[in-house]
Design an enzyme around this catalytic site. Structure first.
Site, PDB file in Angstrom:
ATOM      1  N   CYS A   1       7.851  -7.663  27.674  1.00 11.38           N
ATOM      2  CA  CYS A   1       8.008  -6.366  27.038  1.00 11.38           C
ATOM      3  C   CYS A   1       6.742  -5.832  26.375  1.00 11.38           C
ATOM      4  CB  CYS A   1       9.076  -6.412  25.973  1.00 11.38           C
ATOM      5  SG  CYS A   1       9.638  -8.008  25.496  1.00 11.38           S
TER       6      CYS A   1
ATOM      7  N   GLY B   1       7.155  -4.010  31.470  1.00 10.06           N
ATOM      8  CA  GLY B   1       8.597  -4.175  31.613  1.00 10.06           C
ATOM      9  C   GLY B   1       9.211  -2.954  32.250  1.00 10.06           C
TER      10      GLY B   1
ATOM     11  N   ASN C   1       8.274  -8.523  21.047  1.00 12.62           N
ATOM     12  CA  ASN C   1       7.606  -9.041  22.240  1.00 12.62           C
ATOM     13  C   ASN C   1       7.228 -10.486  21.951  1.00 12.62           C
ATOM     14  OD1 ASN C   1       4.359  -8.481  23.826  1.00 12.62           O
ATOM     15  ND2 ASN C   1       6.158  -9.441  24.629  1.00 12.62           N
ATOM     16  N   GLY C   2       7.709 -11.390  22.793  1.00 16.28           N
ATOM     17  CA  GLY C   2       7.420 -12.806  22.587  1.00 16.28           C
ATOM     18  C   GLY C   2       8.683 -13.617  22.724  1.00 16.28           C
TER      19      GLY C   2
ATOM     20  N   CYS D   1      -2.623 -15.436  24.060  1.00 24.02           N
ATOM     21  CA  CYS D   1      -2.226 -15.731  25.449  1.00 24.02           C
ATOM     22  C   CYS D   1      -3.316 -15.278  26.420  1.00 24.02           C
ATOM     23  CB  CYS D   1      -0.926 -15.013  25.771  1.00 24.02           C
ATOM     24  SG  CYS D   1      -0.537 -15.016  27.529  1.00 24.02           S
TER      25      CYS D   1
ATOM     26  N   TYR E   1      -3.947 -11.400  33.720  1.00 25.96           N
ATOM     27  CA  TYR E   1      -3.070 -10.622  34.592  1.00 25.96           C
ATOM     28  C   TYR E   1      -2.314  -9.480  33.900  1.00 25.96           C
ATOM     29  CZ  TYR E   1       0.910  -9.257  37.381  1.00 25.96           C
ATOM     30  OH  TYR E   1       1.823  -8.500  38.045  1.00 25.96           O
TER      31      TYR E   1
ATOM     32  N   ASP F   1      -7.937 -13.195  44.172  1.00 25.34           N
ATOM     33  CA  ASP F   1      -6.802 -12.770  43.352  1.00 25.34           C
ATOM     34  C   ASP F   1      -6.887 -13.496  42.021  1.00 25.34           C
ATOM     35  OD1 ASP F   1      -4.593 -11.362  42.584  1.00 25.34           O
ATOM     36  OD2 ASP F   1      -3.246 -12.161  44.110  1.00 25.34           O
ATOM     37  N   ASP F   2      -6.045 -13.071  41.072  1.00 25.94           N
ATOM     38  CA  ASP F   2      -6.124 -13.648  39.732  1.00 25.94           C
ATOM     39  C   ASP F   2      -5.327 -14.936  39.616  1.00 25.94           C
ATOM     40  OD1 ASP F   2      -3.692 -12.063  39.945  1.00 25.94           O
ATOM     41  OD2 ASP F   2      -3.397 -12.671  37.877  1.00 25.94           O
TER      42      ASP F   2
ATOM     43  N   CYS G   1       5.736 -20.566  30.845  1.00 27.26           N
ATOM     44  CA  CYS G   1       5.351 -20.080  29.517  1.00 27.26           C
ATOM     45  C   CYS G   1       6.569 -20.165  28.606  1.00 27.26           C
ATOM     46  CB  CYS G   1       4.896 -18.626  29.614  1.00 27.26           C
ATOM     47  SG  CYS G   1       4.586 -17.894  27.991  1.00 27.26           S
TER      48      CYS G   1
ATOM     49  N   CYS H   1      -4.186 -19.642  24.105  1.00 26.51           N
ATOM     50  CA  CYS H   1      -3.142 -20.489  24.660  1.00 26.51           C
ATOM     51  C   CYS H   1      -3.306 -20.432  26.173  1.00 26.51           C
ATOM     52  CB  CYS H   1      -1.750 -19.980  24.290  1.00 26.51           C
ATOM     53  SG  CYS H   1      -0.440 -20.874  25.165  1.00 26.51           S
TER      54      CYS H   1
ATOM     55  N   CYS I   1       0.165 -22.460  30.457  1.00 32.24           N
ATOM     56  CA  CYS I   1       0.631 -22.382  31.845  1.00 32.24           C
ATOM     57  C   CYS I   1      -0.365 -23.020  32.808  1.00 32.24           C
ATOM     58  CB  CYS I   1       0.931 -20.936  32.238  1.00 32.24           C
ATOM     59  SG  CYS I   1      -0.405 -19.793  31.899  1.00 32.24           S
TER      60      CYS I   1
HETATM   61  P1  AMP Z   1       3.009 -15.416  44.383  1.00 33.24           P
HETATM   62  O1  AMP Z   1       3.152 -14.614  45.620  1.00 33.24           O
HETATM   63  O2  AMP Z   1       4.342 -15.913  43.877  1.00 33.24           O
HETATM   64  O3  AMP Z   1       2.021 -16.525  44.489  1.00 33.24           O
HETATM   65  O4  AMP Z   1       2.453 -14.464  43.263  1.00 33.24           O
HETATM   66  C1  AMP Z   1       1.067 -14.231  43.158  1.00 33.24           C
HETATM   67  C2  AMP Z   1       0.817 -12.823  42.801  1.00 33.24           C
HETATM   68  O5  AMP Z   1       1.564 -12.524  41.646  1.00 33.24           O
HETATM   69  C3  AMP Z   1      -0.639 -12.562  42.468  1.00 33.24           C
HETATM   70  O6  AMP Z   1      -1.041 -11.379  43.133  1.00 33.24           O
HETATM   71  C4  AMP Z   1      -0.670 -12.360  40.989  1.00 33.24           C
HETATM   72  O7  AMP Z   1      -1.539 -11.311  40.591  1.00 33.24           O
HETATM   73  C5  AMP Z   1       0.725 -11.970  40.664  1.00 33.24           C
HETATM   74  N1  AMP Z   1       1.167 -12.521  39.400  1.00 33.24           N
HETATM   75  C6  AMP Z   1       0.684 -13.556  38.732  1.00 33.24           C
HETATM   76  N2  AMP Z   1       1.353 -13.739  37.599  1.00 33.24           N
HETATM   77  C7  AMP Z   1       2.277 -12.785  37.565  1.00 33.24           C
HETATM   78  C8  AMP Z   1       3.283 -12.414  36.640  1.00 33.24           C
HETATM   79  N3  AMP Z   1       3.462 -13.106  35.534  1.00 33.24           N
HETATM   80  N4  AMP Z   1       4.070 -11.371  36.916  1.00 33.24           N
HETATM   81  C9  AMP Z   1       3.918 -10.686  38.053  1.00 33.24           C
HETATM   82  N5  AMP Z   1       2.980 -10.975  38.968  1.00 33.24           N
HETATM   83  C10 AMP Z   1       2.168 -12.008  38.726  1.00 33.24           C
END
Ligand code: AMP
Length: 517
Positions: free
Chosen positions: A51, A77, A151-152, A286, A292, A395-396, A432, A484, A487
């Site tokens: 949120c 959200g 939020n939390g 966090c 992300y 990707d992140d 988390c 933190c 994860c």
């Molecule tokens: P996946 O396909 O399950 O491996 O999800 C990876 C993708 O989800 C990546 O493009 C991330 O940027 C994105 N992602 C990572 N963490 C989250 C999150 N908490 N909520 C939504 N998307 C996420």
């Protein structure tokens, strides 16, 4: 030969394991559920941030401004949202399922009279997507009406709840946020803010809270400072928002961030800052907010999210260099890190994967079977940029691996000669406990697979994650914050009480009367 664990993950990520016999594919090649819910499935592969909170005190158009603030923070959200305003010592509420812009029309906003308002947007998991779960939560106490937006996640909410129930309390919900309201209502302090302080001195975990009383707005962050909360000013009014992008949209000036453990009380135009909690905790902001969740244009604790993501990309390039022709981001999540990677590595950057931003849940799936439709509807490759090229795909994070399996295959089908995946965070190995709704540990691809197994699963030529040290060093030099990273490291700064080890949202069973739309 593949290990059993590897095969299980392959089954999972290619999403065939879940297709039981009674869920046979339809003649279209799509499976029941897939037919009706492709866009949602794409979202459900991911974690979901819970949120955002917002508050404004002392503005003629408080509800309208709250609406805009929430609109700017919609990324945090998308299931439900709500605004509560305060007028003449009474609270008016409007909460509904859906997106901010769909829920609040002129009529709904016009009803939310008053110069003070707080708001909330939230995500909830499937099955929990109920209107009654929307915040802010309102209560009437003998000290007047109180509304809370949180939020939390509180890690000892269940324990406190049981204790209070044992003493006769009746809960209208099982929301962790409601625990705070109960504690507040029971406090014998004369002032509402002191009652609130009483309440938060009992809870443990993550909270950034905005509270509205009949004449004041209170903002607070937990002593570890897990979640953000910024303070701004707009035409003499005070504003609180989870992210500074909300301040930007409403034209407010950024004043500062609420400090970990700080409580601010805003009444009659004046702000009082309190440090009431005896617990002294090291800061644990966090890091996933930076990696992300937060919008890249936001500044968290004074540091720009986009720039930090670029720094992570640079660190990643230093750790995992490779000979390649092109750096391509997974949009939007990998964009900044990919740019940082490209700059550091001296490899050209191009957006050879294009994202459709208008995929929504209401969207109608095809009547004909289309291969990999779920991913193609969201991403498509630019073939002319990829043919014969050695690509670094950035990707992140990887959660379950679903997205990358399909995107790597898409790049290859579009002519890429090599695909080297680079991730600007360490492997996500744990859930988390502090407010982000994560898949279970077992569902995380990195939980029970080695990096080489993950590489095989996603079909990449090579795979490199930023190391834990790389992340910590980049955070230390760039942010100068305590973080933190539970994860990634499985080191959780606040221990979880076993019975409280539940995702925040499964706690919700709120029964609230809703104001008509
Ligand atoms: P996946 O396909 O399950 O491996 O999800 C990876 C993708 O989800 C990546 O493009 C991330 O940027 C994105 N992602 C990572 N963490 C989250 C999150 N908490 N909520 C939504 N998307 C996420």
């Amino acid at each position: 030969m593949k290990s059993k664990a590897l095969q299980a993950v392959l089954d999972r990520v290619t999403s065939r394991k879940t297709l039981s016999k009674e869920r046979a594919p339809s003649p279209l090649g799509l499976h029941p559920g897939e037919e009706t819910d492709l866009a949602r499935a794409h979202q459900n592969d991911r974690f979901h941030d819970e949120c955002a909170v917002f508050g404004i005190h002392g503005h003629e158009e408080a509800a309208h401004i709250a609406y805009l603030g929430l609109y700017a923070m919609q990324h945090r959200g998308q299931e439900s949202c709500g605004i509560v305003s305060s007028v003449g010592g009474e609270h008016l509420a409007h909460r509904a399922m859906g997106l901010v812009a769909d829920i609040f029309g002129r009529k709904a906003l016009a009803r939310l009279e008053g110069r003070h308002a707080i708001g909330h947007v939230r995500y909830s998991t499937a099955g929990e997507s109920l209107l009654r779960n929307a915040q802010p939560i309102c209560a009437n106490t003998d000290g007047g009406p109180v509304a809370i937006a949180h939020n939390g996640n509180l890690v000892n909410a269940n324990t406190i709840r049981k204790e209070l129930e044992g003493r006769g309390a009746i809960f209208g919900s099982t929301s962790d946020s409601e625990v705070i309201l109960h504690l507040l209502a029971r406090s014998r302090e004369p002032q509402i803010e002191d009652r609130f302080i009483d309440a938060i001195s009992r809870v443990k975990g993550a909270y950034s809270i905005v509270l509205l009383t009949d004449d004041a707005m209170v903002g607070a962050r937990d002593p570890s400072g897990f979640r953000p909360l910024s303070l701004g000013r707009l035409e003499g009014a005070w504003v609180l928002a989870s992210e500074t992008c909300a301040l930007d949209l409403i034209g407010a000036t950024y004043e500062r961030d609420i400090e970990p453990g700080e409580v601010v009380v805003i009444r009659r135009g004046r702000l009082r800052s309190l440090r009431p909690l005896s617990q002294r905790a090291p800061e644990h902001f966090c890091i996933f907010e930076y990696i992300y969740f937060a919008r890249p244009d936001s500044n968290l604790m004074g540091h720009n999210v986009y720039e930090f993501r670029k720094d992570l990309g640079r660190a990643l390039a230093r750790e995992h260099s490779v000979s390649a022709d092109l750096v391509v981001p997974v949009l939007d999540s990998g964009a900044a890190a990919a740019l940082g990677y490209a700059e550091e590595a001296g490899i050209p950057y191009d957006t050879a994967l294009i994202r459709n931003h208008y995929v929504r849940r209401t969207f109608i799936e095809p009547a004909q079977a289309i291969r990999d439709f779920g991913v193609k509807v969201k991403h498509n490759a630019v073939r002319s940029l990829l043919t014969g090229r050695r690509v670094v795909l950035v990707d992140d994070s990887i959660v379950r691996g679903t997205t990358l399996v399909k995107i790597v295959a898409m790049l290859r089908m579009s002519g890429a000669r090599e695909v080297h995946v680079r991730i600007s965070a360490p492997p996500t190995v744990g859930p988390c406990h502090y407010g982000i709704d994560t898949p279970t540990r077992e569902e995380l691809i990195a939980y029970d697979n080695t990096i080489d197994e993950i590489r095989q699963i996603i079909g990449a030529d090579s795979l490199g994650y930023l190391s834990g040290d790389g992340l910590r060093q980049t955070a230390q030099s760039g942010l100068k914050l305590g973080i933190c990273d539970g994860c990634f490291s499985s080191e959780y700064p606040i221990p979880i009480e076993a019975e409280d080890d539940l995702p925040q949202l499964s706690l919700f069973r709120v029964m609230e009367e809703e104001v008509d739309q």
